[in-house]
Design a protein around this motif. Structure first.
Motif, PDB file in Angstrom:
ATOM      1  N   LYS A 114      -2.697   7.719   0.813  1.00 13.21           N
ATOM      2  CA  LYS A 114      -3.236   6.633   1.653  1.00 13.21           C
ATOM      3  C   LYS A 114      -4.733   6.810   1.903  1.00 13.21           C
ATOM      4  O   LYS A 114      -5.472   5.840   2.090  1.00 13.21           O
ATOM      5  CB  LYS A 114      -2.506   6.590   2.991  1.00 13.21           C
ATOM      6  N   PHE A 135       0.815  -1.225   0.000  1.00 16.36           N
ATOM      7  CA  PHE A 135       0.000   0.000   0.000  1.00 16.36           C
ATOM      8  C   PHE A 135       0.845   1.270   0.000  1.00 16.36           C
ATOM      9  O   PHE A 135       0.337   2.363  -0.199  1.00 16.36           O
ATOM     10  CB  PHE A 135      -0.927  -0.026   1.213  1.00 16.36           C
ATOM     11  N   LYS A 136       2.158   1.117   0.210  1.00 17.87           N
ATOM     12  CA  LYS A 136       3.038   2.291   0.202  1.00 17.87           C
ATOM     13  C   LYS A 136       3.018   2.980  -1.156  1.00 17.87           C
ATOM     14  O   LYS A 136       3.333   4.166  -1.259  1.00 17.87           O
ATOM     15  CB  LYS A 136       4.471   1.892   0.541  1.00 17.87           C
ATOM     16  N   ALA A 170      11.185   1.281   6.744  1.00 19.35           N
ATOM     17  CA  ALA A 170      11.318  -0.071   7.274  1.00 19.35           C
ATOM     18  C   ALA A 170      11.546  -1.053   6.137  1.00 19.35           C
ATOM     19  O   ALA A 170      11.969  -2.179   6.346  1.00 19.35           O
ATOM     20  CB  ALA A 170      10.050  -0.439   8.038  1.00 19.35           C
ATOM     21  N   ALA A 197       1.640 -10.183   4.042  1.00 18.28           N
ATOM     22  CA  ALA A 197       2.824  -9.699   4.746  1.00 18.28           C
ATOM     23  C   ALA A 197       2.579  -9.917   6.239  1.00 18.28           C
ATOM     24  O   ALA A 197       1.419  -9.931   6.671  1.00 18.28           O
ATOM     25  CB  ALA A 197       3.013  -8.210   4.465  1.00 18.28           C
ATOM     26  N   ASN A 224       9.255  -1.376   2.725  1.00 18.13           N
ATOM     27  CA  ASN A 224       8.341  -1.236   1.586  1.00 18.13           C
ATOM     28  C   ASN A 224       8.241   0.187   1.033  1.00 18.13           C
ATOM     29  O   ASN A 224       8.108   0.376  -0.175  1.00 18.13           O
ATOM     30  CB  ASN A 224       6.945  -1.720   1.975  1.00 18.13           C
ATOM     31  N   LEU A 239       6.115  -2.622  11.301  1.00 19.14           N
ATOM     32  CA  LEU A 239       5.563  -2.271  12.619  1.00 19.14           C
ATOM     33  C   LEU A 239       6.663  -1.909  13.624  1.00 19.14           C
ATOM     34  O   LEU A 239       6.381  -1.598  14.773  1.00 19.14           O
ATOM     35  CB  LEU A 239       4.711  -3.433  13.168  1.00 19.14           C
ATOM     36  N   TYR A 252      -6.157  -2.255  11.150  1.00 19.54           N
ATOM     37  CA  TYR A 252      -5.064  -1.718  10.342  1.00 19.54           C
ATOM     38  C   TYR A 252      -3.742  -1.874  11.097  1.00 19.54           C
ATOM     39  O   TYR A 252      -3.633  -1.481  12.269  1.00 19.54           O
ATOM     40  CB  TYR A 252      -5.351  -0.232  10.059  1.00 19.54           C
ATOM     41  N   PRO A 253      -2.717  -2.444  10.431  1.00 19.15           N
ATOM     42  CA  PRO A 253      -1.421  -2.623  11.106  1.00 19.15           C
ATOM     43  C   PRO A 253      -0.692  -1.282  11.174  1.00 19.15           C
ATOM     44  O   PRO A 253      -0.441  -0.662  10.146  1.00 19.15           O
ATOM     45  CB  PRO A 253      -0.682  -3.608  10.193  1.00 19.15           C
ATOM     46  N   GLY A 287       0.514  -5.611   2.493  1.00 18.13           N
ATOM     47  CA  GLY A 287       1.602  -5.918   1.562  1.00 18.13           C
ATOM     48  C   GLY A 287       1.670  -7.393   1.225  1.00 18.13           C
ATOM     49  O   GLY A 287       0.998  -8.231   1.839  1.00 18.13           O
ATOM     50  N   GLY A 329       2.328   1.249  11.994  1.00 20.17           N
ATOM     51  CA  GLY A 329       3.709   1.625  12.272  1.00 20.17           C
ATOM     52  C   GLY A 329       3.711   3.117  12.492  1.00 20.17           C
ATOM     53  O   GLY A 329       3.536   3.628  13.600  1.00 20.17           O
ATOM     54  N   GLY A 330       3.877   3.858  11.382  1.00 21.11           N
ATOM     55  CA  GLY A 330       3.787   5.324  11.442  1.00 21.11           C
ATOM     56  C   GLY A 330       2.367   5.845  11.442  1.00 21.11           C
ATOM     57  O   GLY A 330       2.111   6.978  11.826  1.00 21.11           O
ATOM     58  N   GLY A 331       1.435   5.019  10.978  1.00 21.40           N
ATOM     59  CA  GLY A 331       0.010   5.344  11.113  1.00 21.40           C
ATOM     60  C   GLY A 331      -0.641   6.089   9.956  1.00 21.40           C
ATOM     61  O   GLY A 331      -1.790   6.506  10.067  1.00 21.40           O
ATOM     62  N   THR A 332       0.073   6.238   8.816  1.00 18.58           N
ATOM     63  CA  THR A 332      -0.517   7.022   7.716  1.00 18.58           C
ATOM     64  C   THR A 332      -1.827   6.441   7.186  1.00 18.58           C
ATOM     65  O   THR A 332      -2.736   7.192   6.852  1.00 18.58           O
ATOM     66  CB  THR A 332       0.404   7.130   6.477  1.00 18.58           C
TER      67      THR A 332
HETATM   68  C1  LIG Z   1       3.429  -4.048   4.828  1.00 20.44           C
HETATM   69  C2  LIG Z   1       3.330  -2.883   5.787  1.00 20.44           C
HETATM   70  N1  LIG Z   1       2.253  -2.788   6.578  1.00 20.44           N
HETATM   71  C3  LIG Z   1       2.117  -1.769   7.463  1.00 20.44           C
HETATM   72  C4  LIG Z   1       3.080  -0.792   7.609  1.00 20.44           C
HETATM   73  C5  LIG Z   1       2.854   0.330   8.582  1.00 20.44           C
HETATM   74  O1  LIG Z   1       2.325   1.394   7.886  1.00 20.44           O
HETATM   75  P1  LIG Z   1       2.095   2.844   8.521  1.00 20.44           P
HETATM   76  O2  LIG Z   1       3.450   3.422   8.701  1.00 20.44           O
HETATM   77  O3  LIG Z   1       1.252   3.564   7.529  1.00 20.44           O
HETATM   78  O4  LIG Z   1       1.389   2.654   9.821  1.00 20.44           O
HETATM   79  C6  LIG Z   1       4.224  -0.848   6.789  1.00 20.44           C
HETATM   80  C7  LIG Z   1       5.251   0.198   6.907  1.00 20.44           C
HETATM   81  O5  LIG Z   1       6.396   0.043   6.573  1.00 20.44           O
HETATM   82  C8  LIG Z   1       4.343  -1.905   5.854  1.00 20.44           C
HETATM   83  O6  LIG Z   1       5.412  -1.995   5.040  1.00 20.44           O
END
Ligand SMILES: Cc1ncc(COP(=O)(O)O)c(C=O)c1O
Length: 364
Positions: free
Chosen positions: A194, A90-91, A115, A327, A117, A281, A215-216, A358, A218-221
């Motif tokens: 996003k 989704f990136k 990280a 993923a 992707n 994450l 929703y998984p 992903g 990490g950065g939360g976008t």
């Molecule tokens: C496959 C996958 N899912 C989730 C995330 C987290 O995304 P976000 O930073 O938008 O929360 C990432 C970030 O690298 C990712 O590569």
């Protein structure tokens, strides 16, 4: 180039004249346009059609997951499967938008800490635009992410440490060499890309929204982007105030949002010694923590941490029962959903969407 608020160092947000947008944009109008993220043009920041880069991102399928649903005693479960995006995650949505807007603003050189992707996605869209990309990635990021960046002709810098260390190095070089830093939330445009996931959800559900979204984070976008999309849709009169409960899913080895949620805090504390195979994450200190926590609270949602063993089991179940090779980040959402169904926090009648952000192929 200003990228964050100069007063409070918080993210900038794109705003639109939504009354004007609603005159030409509707779900029906968007459905009649060529597929992809650029269908929502009235609520996107790129003004000149010539700058709208595309490799075929967006319009990902909503895959029914009845066998997974049955395992959890739930009747309505779907996977929003983002793995078919260019570069397999989704990136692509966010980086297509950020590079396109960057080009529109006259920028030619981009840098990203990642990280994994997001680096591949930046490298691909920079190549598409004839621009230059520099990618700062933890040395232990998945090999496929590293090779992909090089294959697209970008510079790959391997960093000892996590994404926050990569972020520091990228920001220092950006300032020194006048590169445009597209770190998560350090510029406003990735969020706009996003956001299209939220618009597509409304389309999938015929103008309504599901009851629960996992929703998984990490950065939360993605989470914050969808929340912004719901807001804008309401202001354009497409939906009422009923929103999905937003469930942020993290790994037990790096769960700053979950901890802040439990403690009722507005901000996260940096997570020490972050560890998880779900590379996306491993974000110990998300820059937009306040926005993530606000979206979760306003939606009546929650944040859940799952273990590495739960992620592995979830990945196997999704692959063998539904044919979706997730993923680990995406698999984490299925693991969390099982937990919430067991606790009665998600009910059998709820319409639930889990995000596979992903492709599992990159982690093999
Ligand atoms: C496959 C996958 N899912 C989730 C995330 C987290 O995304 P976000 O930073 O938008 O929360 C990432 C970030 O690298 C990712 O590569």
């Amino acid at each position: 180039m200003q990228t964050v608020c100069r007063d409070c160092n918080s993210p900038l947000e794109a705003k639109y004249d939504l009354e004007k947008a609603a005159k030409t944009l509707s779900l029906e109008a968007a459905a009649a346009r060529p597929r992809g993220i650029w269908r929502w043009t009235e609520v996107l920041p790129v003004l000149n059609a010539d700058h709208r880069l595309t490799l075929g991102e967006g319009n990902t399928p909503l895959v029914p997951a009845p066998r997974l649903g049955e395992l959890a005693g739930l009747s309505h479960v779907w996977i929003k499967d983002e793995s078919g995006n260019p570069t397999g995650s989704f990136k692509a949505r966010g980086l297509a938008m950020a590079v396109a807007k960057g080009i529109e603003l006259g920028l030619k050189e981009f840098v990203i800490p990642t990280a994994g992707n997001a680096g591949g996605a930046l490298a691909a869209y920079a190549a598409r635009a004839g621009a230059v990309a520099h990618v700062y990635m933890p040395r232990d990021a998945p090999a496929a992410n590293q090779e992909e960046v090089k294959a697209f002709g970008a510079e790959l810098v391997l960093v000892d440490g996590l994404i926050n260390e990569a972020g520091k190095q990228a920001a220092a070089e950006a300032a020194r060499r006048r590169w445009f830093d597209v770190s998560t939330f350090k510029e406003p445009y990735r969020l706009e890309g996003k956001k299209t996931m939220g618009l597509e959800l409304a389309e999938h559900f015929g103008g309504e929204l599901p009851d629960v979204v996992l929703y998984p984070t990490g950065g939360g976008t993605g989470l914050v982007g969808m929340w912004k999309a719901f807001d804008e849709m309401q202001q354009m009169g497409w939906i009422d105030s009923k929103r999905p409960r937003m469930i942020s899913v993290q790994a037990a080895g790096c769960a700053p949002v979950v901890r802040a949620g439990i403690e009722g805090k507005e901000r996260t504390e940096p997570w020490p010694n972050a560890q998880t195979e779900a590379a996306g994450l491993r974000v110990p200190a998300p820059f937009a923590d306040r926005m993530i926590l606000r979206a979760i609270r306003e939606s009546g949602g929650t944040a859940v941490a799952v273990t590495e063993a739960e992620i592995v089991e979830a990945q196997q179940e999704a692959a063998t029962k539904e044919g979706v090779l997730m993923a680990p980040e995406g698999a984490a959402t299925w693991a969390a959903l099982k937990r919430l169904a067991q606790d009665g926090r998600v009910m059998p009648s709820d319409r639930v969407v889990i995000f596979n952000t992903g492709s599992g192929l990159k982690y093999i």
